[in-house]
Every structure is written in C-alpha cells, then in structure tokens.
Write a protein that holds these residues in place. Structure first.
Motif, PDB file in Angstrom:
ATOM      1  N   ARG A 128     -35.489 -24.482 -33.012  1.00 31.87           N
ATOM      2  CA  ARG A 128     -34.549 -23.475 -32.507  1.00 31.87           C
ATOM      3  C   ARG A 128     -33.389 -23.228 -33.485  1.00 31.87           C
ATOM      4  O   ARG A 128     -32.220 -23.228 -33.094  1.00 31.87           O
ATOM      5  CB  ARG A 128     -33.999 -23.897 -31.134  1.00 31.87           C
ATOM      6  CG  ARG A 128     -35.031 -23.942 -30.031  1.00 31.87           C
ATOM      7  CD  ARG A 128     -34.377 -24.303 -28.694  1.00 31.87           C
ATOM      8  NE  ARG A 128     -35.301 -24.176 -27.583  1.00 31.87           N
ATOM      9  CZ  ARG A 128     -36.071 -25.152 -27.129  1.00 31.87           C
ATOM     10  NH1 ARG A 128     -36.014 -26.348 -27.698  1.00 31.87           N
ATOM     11  NH2 ARG A 128     -36.894 -24.956 -26.110  1.00 31.87           N
ATOM     12  N   VAL A 129     -33.723 -23.002 -34.741  1.00 33.56           N
ATOM     13  CA  VAL A 129     -32.689 -22.714 -35.734  1.00 33.56           C
ATOM     14  C   VAL A 129     -32.604 -21.198 -35.924  1.00 33.56           C
ATOM     15  O   VAL A 129     -33.616 -20.530 -36.118  1.00 33.56           O
ATOM     16  CB  VAL A 129     -32.978 -23.424 -37.073  1.00 33.56           C
ATOM     17  CG1 VAL A 129     -32.768 -24.916 -36.943  1.00 33.56           C
ATOM     18  CG2 VAL A 129     -34.380 -23.128 -37.576  1.00 33.56           C
ATOM     19  N   ASN A 130     -31.387 -20.673 -35.866  1.00 36.11           N
ATOM     20  CA  ASN A 130     -31.202 -19.226 -35.960  1.00 36.11           C
ATOM     21  C   ASN A 130     -31.707 -18.654 -37.276  1.00 36.11           C
ATOM     22  O   ASN A 130     -32.078 -17.478 -37.355  1.00 36.11           O
ATOM     23  CB  ASN A 130     -29.727 -18.877 -35.763  1.00 36.11           C
ATOM     24  CG  ASN A 130     -29.281 -19.044 -34.324  1.00 36.11           C
ATOM     25  OD1 ASN A 130     -30.066 -18.843 -33.398  1.00 36.11           O
ATOM     26  ND2 ASN A 130     -28.034 -19.442 -34.127  1.00 36.11           N
ATOM     27  N   ALA A 131     -31.723 -19.481 -38.317  1.00 37.43           N
ATOM     28  CA  ALA A 131     -32.162 -19.006 -39.629  1.00 37.43           C
ATOM     29  C   ALA A 131     -33.629 -18.589 -39.628  1.00 37.43           C
ATOM     30  O   ALA A 131     -34.072 -17.871 -40.523  1.00 37.43           O
ATOM     31  CB  ALA A 131     -31.927 -20.091 -40.682  1.00 37.43           C
ATOM     32  N   SER A 132     -34.369 -19.030 -38.621  1.00 34.91           N
ATOM     33  CA  SER A 132     -35.795 -18.671 -38.566  1.00 34.91           C
ATOM     34  C   SER A 132     -36.028 -17.311 -37.922  1.00 34.91           C
ATOM     35  O   SER A 132     -37.123 -16.757 -38.000  1.00 34.91           O
ATOM     36  CB  SER A 132     -36.577 -19.740 -37.796  1.00 34.91           C
ATOM     37  OG  SER A 132     -36.137 -19.799 -36.438  1.00 34.91           O
ATOM     38  N   LYS A 133     -34.999 -16.743 -37.300  1.00 36.67           N
ATOM     39  CA  LYS A 133     -35.175 -15.501 -36.551  1.00 36.67           C
ATOM     40  C   LYS A 133     -35.621 -14.340 -37.441  1.00 36.67           C
ATOM     41  O   LYS A 133     -36.589 -13.633 -37.116  1.00 36.67           O
ATOM     42  CB  LYS A 133     -33.879 -15.135 -35.831  1.00 36.67           C
ATOM     43  CG  LYS A 133     -33.944 -13.794 -35.099  1.00 36.67           C
ATOM     44  CD  LYS A 133     -32.611 -13.431 -34.454  1.00 36.67           C
ATOM     45  CE  LYS A 133     -32.643 -12.039 -33.862  1.00 36.67           C
ATOM     46  NZ  LYS A 133     -31.351 -11.664 -33.232  1.00 36.67           N
ATOM     47  N   LEU A 155     -39.487 -16.747 -31.700  1.00 43.31           N
ATOM     48  CA  LEU A 155     -38.489 -15.908 -31.030  1.00 43.31           C
ATOM     49  C   LEU A 155     -38.318 -16.306 -29.571  1.00 43.31           C
ATOM     50  O   LEU A 155     -37.215 -16.263 -29.027  1.00 43.31           O
ATOM     51  CB  LEU A 155     -38.902 -14.442 -31.136  1.00 43.31           C
ATOM     52  CG  LEU A 155     -38.908 -13.879 -32.567  1.00 43.31           C
ATOM     53  CD1 LEU A 155     -39.559 -12.500 -32.592  1.00 43.31           C
ATOM     54  CD2 LEU A 155     -37.498 -13.818 -33.128  1.00 43.31           C
ATOM     55  N   LEU A 158     -36.102 -19.323 -29.392  1.00 41.76           N
ATOM     56  CA  LEU A 158     -34.702 -19.007 -29.691  1.00 41.76           C
ATOM     57  C   LEU A 158     -33.983 -18.383 -28.489  1.00 41.76           C
ATOM     58  O   LEU A 158     -32.754 -18.432 -28.391  1.00 41.76           O
ATOM     59  CB  LEU A 158     -34.625 -18.052 -30.883  1.00 41.76           C
ATOM     60  CG  LEU A 158     -34.939 -18.665 -32.252  1.00 41.76           C
ATOM     61  CD1 LEU A 158     -34.976 -17.587 -33.322  1.00 41.76           C
ATOM     62  CD2 LEU A 158     -33.896 -19.723 -32.615  1.00 41.76           C
ATOM     63  N   LYS A 159     -34.750 -17.763 -27.587  1.00 40.89           N
ATOM     64  CA  LYS A 159     -34.185 -17.142 -26.381  1.00 40.89           C
ATOM     65  C   LYS A 159     -33.053 -16.170 -26.726  1.00 40.89           C
ATOM     66  O   LYS A 159     -31.984 -16.186 -26.102  1.00 40.89           O
ATOM     67  CB  LYS A 159     -33.695 -18.216 -25.396  1.00 40.89           C
ATOM     68  CG  LYS A 159     -34.809 -19.124 -24.901  1.00 40.89           C
ATOM     69  CD  LYS A 159     -34.305 -20.130 -23.887  1.00 40.89           C
ATOM     70  CE  LYS A 159     -35.443 -21.009 -23.378  1.00 40.89           C
ATOM     71  NZ  LYS A 159     -34.988 -22.001 -22.392  1.00 40.89           N
ATOM     72  N   ASP A 160     -33.302 -15.346 -27.695  1.00 42.85           N
ATOM     73  CA  ASP A 160     -32.304 -14.382 -28.166  1.00 42.85           C
ATOM     74  C   ASP A 160     -32.637 -13.012 -27.579  1.00 42.85           C
ATOM     75  O   ASP A 160     -33.647 -12.398 -27.938  1.00 42.85           O
ATOM     76  CB  ASP A 160     -32.333 -14.332 -29.697  1.00 42.85           C
ATOM     77  CG  ASP A 160     -31.236 -13.446 -30.267  1.00 42.85           C
ATOM     78  OD1 ASP A 160     -30.643 -12.655 -29.502  1.00 42.85           O
ATOM     79  OD2 ASP A 160     -30.979 -13.537 -31.475  1.00 42.85           O
ATOM     80  N   GLN A 162     -31.488 -10.256 -28.152  1.00 44.32           N
ATOM     81  CA  GLN A 162     -31.514  -9.193 -29.149  1.00 44.32           C
ATOM     82  C   GLN A 162     -32.927  -8.940 -29.676  1.00 44.32           C
ATOM     83  O   GLN A 162     -33.210  -7.867 -30.199  1.00 44.32           O
ATOM     84  CB  GLN A 162     -30.571  -9.523 -30.306  1.00 44.32           C
ATOM     85  CG  GLN A 162     -29.096  -9.482 -29.928  1.00 44.32           C
ATOM     86  CD  GLN A 162     -28.188  -9.749 -31.107  1.00 44.32           C
ATOM     87  OE1 GLN A 162     -28.635 -10.177 -32.170  1.00 44.32           O
ATOM     88  NE2 GLN A 162     -26.901  -9.481 -30.929  1.00 44.32           N
TER      89      GLN A 162
END
Length: 316
Positions: A128-133, A155, A158-160, A162
C-alpha cells in the motif's frame, strides 16, 4: 568464489561448484539451515544452476527464507527460464509484505516481461505505497491481462477514490473477464453511491464470475436501490450467481423478495436452499415463516440447521 565466514556457507559454496548435480542439489537443500544473509547469494546461484533438479530444489527453498532480505534476488529469479523458479519467486514476492522493499520493486517495473511486471505488482499490493499508484494506472492499459489484473489489485489495496473512474471503466470495458471481476471486487472500498451504478451494470456481465462478484459487492455495501436487479439474478443460469444474489437480498432485508426467496428455498441445489433460508431469517418478516417452517423438514441437515436458526430469530 565469494568468501564466507560461516562454516556451513563455506561448505555449501564449495559443493555448489561441484560438477555433480546431485551434490549441488543437496547443498541447495542445506541453505535453509543457514541464518546468514549471505545465504541469499548462494540461493541465487542455485536458482540459475544448469540442472533442472537443482533449480527446482532452490525454488522450494525460497519459501524458507526471509523474503525481506532477498528482494533483488527474487525479482531476478522472475526472469528464470525455469517455470518452477519463476512461480516460486512470484509466490515469495507476494508474501514479502515489507514496505522497505517497495523502492526496489518499483524500480524493477522498468522491464518488458509481463510475468515479471505482474509478479512485482502482486508484491506491491499489500505494501500500500502511494508511489505504486502511477505505475498501476499506467499498467491498466497493458496488453497482458495478467498485468492489468495485478494493476487493478494495487489500486484496490490503495483504496484511493481518485482512481475510481479508471477502475469503473476497467470493470465495464476490459476484454478479459478476470480483469473485470477483479475490478468489480475492488469497488467495495468506496462509498456505495459512487459505485452502485457500476455494480448494478455488472450484474448483467456476460461472464458469470463477474456477476457473482457484483452481487456480492451489492450486498456488502447494502445498495438498497439494487433490490430489483438482484431479484432478477435469482433466475440466473448459474447457481453461484443465484446464491450470491439471494445472500445479498438477505443482507438488504428486502421484504419484497420473500416470495422469490421462498421459491429458492425449494431449489434442488442445497447451497441455494441454505442461502435462501438464511436470507429469509435475516429479513425477519412473518411472511417468511411458512418457507422457513417447511425447511425444518429438508432432507439436508445443514438446511434444517439454518432453518432452526432462522426460526430462533422470530422467537428472540
């Protein structure tokens, strides 16, 4: 040959240089007995051994190592010509779950091998690292369906919100049913009103597993305006879809579905009967009692057990 301080590693390193593949194989097996981080170097050597049996033994040993200490070795092993090694490395990477490994994993995405990319994305999911988004969003358009599926998974973890528009588009339009199914499964992290249309639409997907996932998601999110399409799925050609639709109707406490659930409670498939009686119990409406009472005499003991539980809901 590298120099080692540990006597066991010295012995293993010497035997891995043997011309006899049997000796190299036994040496590889003994790697699990070394706590030294340098053992990873020897494991990587064994993973590239010219003998298939040695490589297979090395693949078995991978799971015994602390994967967090061997990220680069595992990524390298994903390119092995040996299927056993590749699969073992992918499995070990998936179990990595160490955020410190994320930079190395992300850097390794710069390659052309779909198997390698998919394996790395799978390892990135639980981190769950944002850099992978950004990478995951790019890979949603990859030609390989396995890569697209793992990108969707990243994704989803990450539960984002956006990323919801992209996930919803994949859920509706991807050419691979497993990618669509995975995308539908990820939507449950979002607010119900944001994903309800996508889940309802997926109830009519051409592939039954996507329809199962959609029905399950509707129940989990308790999307109340989906009762009518859920009721229509109780007549799906696949019993697995009918079962999940019935379960979700129970979660929604949909009183208007009682007669339909009553019909499902007499289906030849016992799993569907169990789901229907459980759903009727969840609804807790007196109109459901006749169906539950009949189920007390069902020929399946599990159905009878659930019927007794459902009756208890009314007695409480």
């Amino acid at each position: 040959m590298a120099k080692y301080d540990d006597p066991l590693l010295i012995s293993i390193a010497e035997r891995l240089e043997s011309a006899d593949p049997g000796i190299r194989r036994v040496a590889t097996m003994e790697l699990v007995d070394s706590p030294e981080p340098e053992a990873v170097e020897l494991l990587l050597r064994a993973l590239k051994d010219p003998d298939a049996n040695v490589r297979l033994e090395a693949a078995k040993v991978i799971d015994e190592f602390d994967a967090a200490d061997m990220t680069e070795a595992l990524v390298d092993a994903l390119t092995s010509p040996d299927e056993h090694v590749r699969n073992a490395a992918a499995h070990a990477l998936a179990d990595l779950k160490d955020a410190a490994a994320a930079p190395a994993l992300i850097a390794a995405l710069e390659c052309d091998d779909p198997f390698v990319i998919a394996g790395i994305l799978r390892a990135l999911k639980p981190l769950r690292v944002n850099a992978s988004k950004a990478h995951a969003l790019t890979f949603l358009a990859h030609v390989d369906s396995g890569v697209r599926r793992e990108a969707v998974g990243v994704l989803g973890y990450l539960k984002d919100e956006q990323a919801l528009p992209q996930l919803i588009k994949v859920a509706a339009d991807d050419t691979d049913q497993e990618v669509r199914r995975t995308a539908i499964g990820t939507l449950v992290f979002a607010a119900p009103h944001l994903v309800a249309p996508a889940l309802v639409k997926a109830l009519s997907d051409e592939h039954w597993q996507v329809r199962v996932e959609a029905a399950n998601g509707i129940g989990r999110l308790k999307i109340e305006n989906a009762v009518t399409p859920l009721m229509s799925r109780t007549e799906d050609e696949y019993w697995q879809v009918r079962e999940k639709a019935v379960e979700s109707l129970g979660k929604l406490k949909a009183r208007e579905s009682i007669s339909i659930l009553g019909r499902c409670a007499e289906d030849p498939i016992s799993n569907l009967r169990k789901a229907a009686i459980a759903a009727l119990g969840e609804i807790e409406d007196a109109a459901a009692l006749p169906y539950i009472e009949r189920a007390l005499n069902d020929n399946d003991p599990d159905v009878r057990k659930i019927a007794r539980w459902a009756m208890g809901k009314f007695a409480a």
